[in-house]
Motif scaffolding. Structure first.
Motif, PDB file in Angstrom:
ATOM      1  N   ASP A  36      51.441  -9.751 -37.301  1.00  0.00           N
ATOM      2  CA  ASP A  36      50.331  -8.881 -36.923  1.00  0.00           C
ATOM      3  C   ASP A  36      50.185  -7.784 -37.962  1.00  0.00           C
ATOM      4  N   VAL A  37      49.000  -7.715 -38.573  1.00  0.00           N
ATOM      5  CA  VAL A  37      48.688  -6.679 -39.549  1.00  0.00           C
ATOM      6  C   VAL A  37      47.765  -5.681 -38.864  1.00  0.00           C
ATOM      7  N   SER A  38      48.152  -4.405 -38.900  1.00  0.00           N
ATOM      8  CA  SER A  38      47.309  -3.377 -38.286  1.00  0.00           C
ATOM      9  C   SER A  38      46.753  -2.455 -39.372  1.00  0.00           C
ATOM     10  N   SER A  39      45.809  -1.617 -38.980  1.00  0.00           N
ATOM     11  CA  SER A  39      45.224  -0.668 -39.926  1.00  0.00           C
ATOM     12  C   SER A  39      46.238   0.403 -40.329  1.00  0.00           C
ATOM     13  N   GLU A  40      47.334   0.513 -39.589  1.00  0.00           N
ATOM     14  CA  GLU A  40      48.376   1.492 -39.906  1.00  0.00           C
ATOM     15  C   GLU A  40      49.394   0.971 -40.921  1.00  0.00           C
ATOM     16  N   ASN A  41      49.362  -0.335 -41.220  1.00  0.00           N
ATOM     17  CA  ASN A  41      50.291  -0.906 -42.184  1.00  0.00           C
ATOM     18  C   ASN A  41      49.893  -0.550 -43.608  1.00  0.00           C
ATOM     19  N   TYR A  46      53.178  -5.866 -42.816  1.00  0.00           N
ATOM     20  CA  TYR A  46      52.817  -6.193 -41.436  1.00  0.00           C
ATOM     21  C   TYR A  46      53.829  -5.602 -40.469  1.00  0.00           C
ATOM     22  N   GLY A  47      53.436  -5.534 -39.204  1.00  0.00           N
ATOM     23  CA  GLY A  47      54.324  -5.138 -38.120  1.00  0.00           C
ATOM     24  C   GLY A  47      54.693  -3.667 -38.092  1.00  0.00           C
ATOM     25  N   PRO A  48      55.346  -3.242 -37.004  1.00  0.00           N
ATOM     26  CA  PRO A  48      55.724  -1.838 -36.841  1.00  0.00           C
ATOM     27  C   PRO A  48      56.697  -1.347 -37.910  1.00  0.00           C
ATOM     28  N   ALA A  49      57.481  -2.252 -38.495  1.00  0.00           N
ATOM     29  CA  ALA A  49      58.450  -1.866 -39.513  1.00  0.00           C
ATOM     30  C   ALA A  49      57.852  -1.873 -40.920  1.00  0.00           C
TER      31      ALA A  49
END
Length: 77
Positions: A36-41, A46-49
């Motif tokens: 999952d790639v988010s705008s915050e990456n 990818y991902g929370p890390a």
């Protein structure tokens, strides 16, 4: 130290859900992983890390979007 099975250049994907395919070293097994790639990456992560796409999956062969369309293909694959 550079490793040939992680020789993929940076892969920047727009936000979304993707399916990445690679080959696990010394086993010949196909790795099939959803990312999952988010705008915050950060770009190429990818991902929370914030994991780098190009190095997270050894011998990365291709990446598909959630609809099964190929969005990235390793050269020569």
């Amino acid at each position: 130290m550079a490793r040939s099975n992680y020789g993929t250049p940076e892969i920047a994907l727009p936000p979304g859900r993707y399916r990445a395919y690679g080959l696990v070293p010394m086993t010949g097994l196909m790795l099939d992983k959803w990312i999952d790639v988010s705008s915050e990456n950060s770009p190429g992560c990818y991902g929370p890390a914030d994991i780098e796409i190009a190095t997270a999956i050894p011998n990365l062969l291709r990446i598909e979007d959630a609809d099964g369309r190929t969005v990235w293909l390793r050269e020569g694959a």
